[in-house]
Design an enzyme around this catalytic site. Structure first.
Site, PDB file in Angstrom:
ATOM      1  N   CYS A  86       8.820  17.440  -1.580  1.00  0.00           N
ATOM      2  CA  CYS A  86       7.867  18.536  -1.721  1.00  0.00           C
ATOM      3  C   CYS A  86       8.127  19.596  -0.649  1.00  0.00           C
ATOM      4  CB  CYS A  86       6.431  18.014  -1.716  1.00  0.00           C
ATOM      5  SG  CYS A  86       5.228  19.225  -2.359  1.00  0.00           S
ATOM      6  N   HIS A 191       6.691  14.460  -6.360  1.00  0.00           N
ATOM      7  CA  HIS A 191       6.328  13.388  -5.436  1.00  0.00           C
ATOM      8  C   HIS A 191       6.788  12.039  -5.989  1.00  0.00           C
ATOM      9  CE1 HIS A 191       3.759  15.504  -2.487  1.00  0.00           C
ATOM     10  NE2 HIS A 191       3.584  16.348  -3.486  1.00  0.00           N
ATOM     11  N   GLU A 193       6.403   9.164  -4.743  1.00  0.00           N
ATOM     12  CA  GLU A 193       5.368   8.146  -4.505  1.00  0.00           C
ATOM     13  C   GLU A 193       4.254   8.203  -5.545  1.00  0.00           C
ATOM     14  OE1 GLU A 193       3.852  11.731  -2.162  1.00  0.00           O
ATOM     15  OE2 GLU A 193       5.779  10.876  -2.768  1.00  0.00           O
TER      16      GLU A 193
END
Length: 211
Positions: A86, A191, A193
């Site tokens: 990001c 992202h 995650e």
């Protein structure tokens, strides 16, 4: 066992990123959350997260003594694999244009500028799931199939000067880079995650990557 430095400079959802890296490593790497220049210098590979404005994130990096120098030494002199996530990806640019012009790390020539969708139905911030397109044959991103859904949340994007540095694209009222790669550097605007299996797969490939 290799050591992965997850760089803590006061920006980013470190706990989620740490958990995702631990899952991707599956016991094959030690994940160390750190703001220590010494630890970064001794790590085998580096991950730079980031959430927020380009200028404030760059300022936070600059305020940590020796942090940028350690990153530059690891990445440029020692050629260690690096992943930006990001805003961590955006900081690799020459400059950011959020709240004025701010110099970046300058690792991949280009600039970070606001998304300006041609389709008025495409809202900014760009938030939620979107599909990757034109995925390059690059070891970290290549395993993500064309159309793989990944999770975004941002208002600005990194546009490299040389489109050869773009490793994947995404469309949100207009096409913009979703991933970049050059040498031992890789970065993703989305992202990992938050991207479920696709994100864990990407992180696992990064942990195996030997540029």
């Amino acid at each position: 066992m290799q050591k992965v430095a997850l760089i803590d400079y006061g920006s980013g959802n470190l706990r989620s990123a740490e958990k995702a890296l631990i899952k991707a490593a599956d016991g094959r790497a030690e994940i160390v959350v750190t703001n220590s220049a010494e630890v970064i210098a001794s790590a085998d590979r580096l991950v730079l997260p980031g959430v927020g404005a380009f200028a404030s994130c760059m300022a936070a990096l600059s305020e940590r003594p020796g942090l940028q120098e350690a990153m530059n030494e690891a990445v440029h002199s020692q050629g260690k694999p690096f992943l930006g996530v990001c805003v961590g990806m955006q900081l690799m640019a020459s400059k950011g244009l959020e709240f004025g012009e701010t110099p970046g790390l300058g690792w991949i020539p280009g600039e970070v500028r606001r998304l300006e969708p041609s389709d008025t139905a495409a809202k900014v911030p760009h938030m939620g799931w979107n599909a990757l397109t034109d995925v390059a044959d690059q070891p970290v991103v290549a395993p993500l199939r064309e159309g793989a859904p990944v999770y975004f949340t941002h208002s600005f994007a990194f546009y490299p000067q040389d489109e050869a540095d773009v490793a994947a694209w995404v469309d949100h009222g207009g096409r913009f880079p979703a991933a970049v790669a050059r040498g031992n550097l890789a970065g993703v605007q989305f992202h990992p995650e938050k991207s479920q299996d696709a994100g864990i797969s990407l992180l696992a490939r990064f942990l195996e990557w030997r540029p």
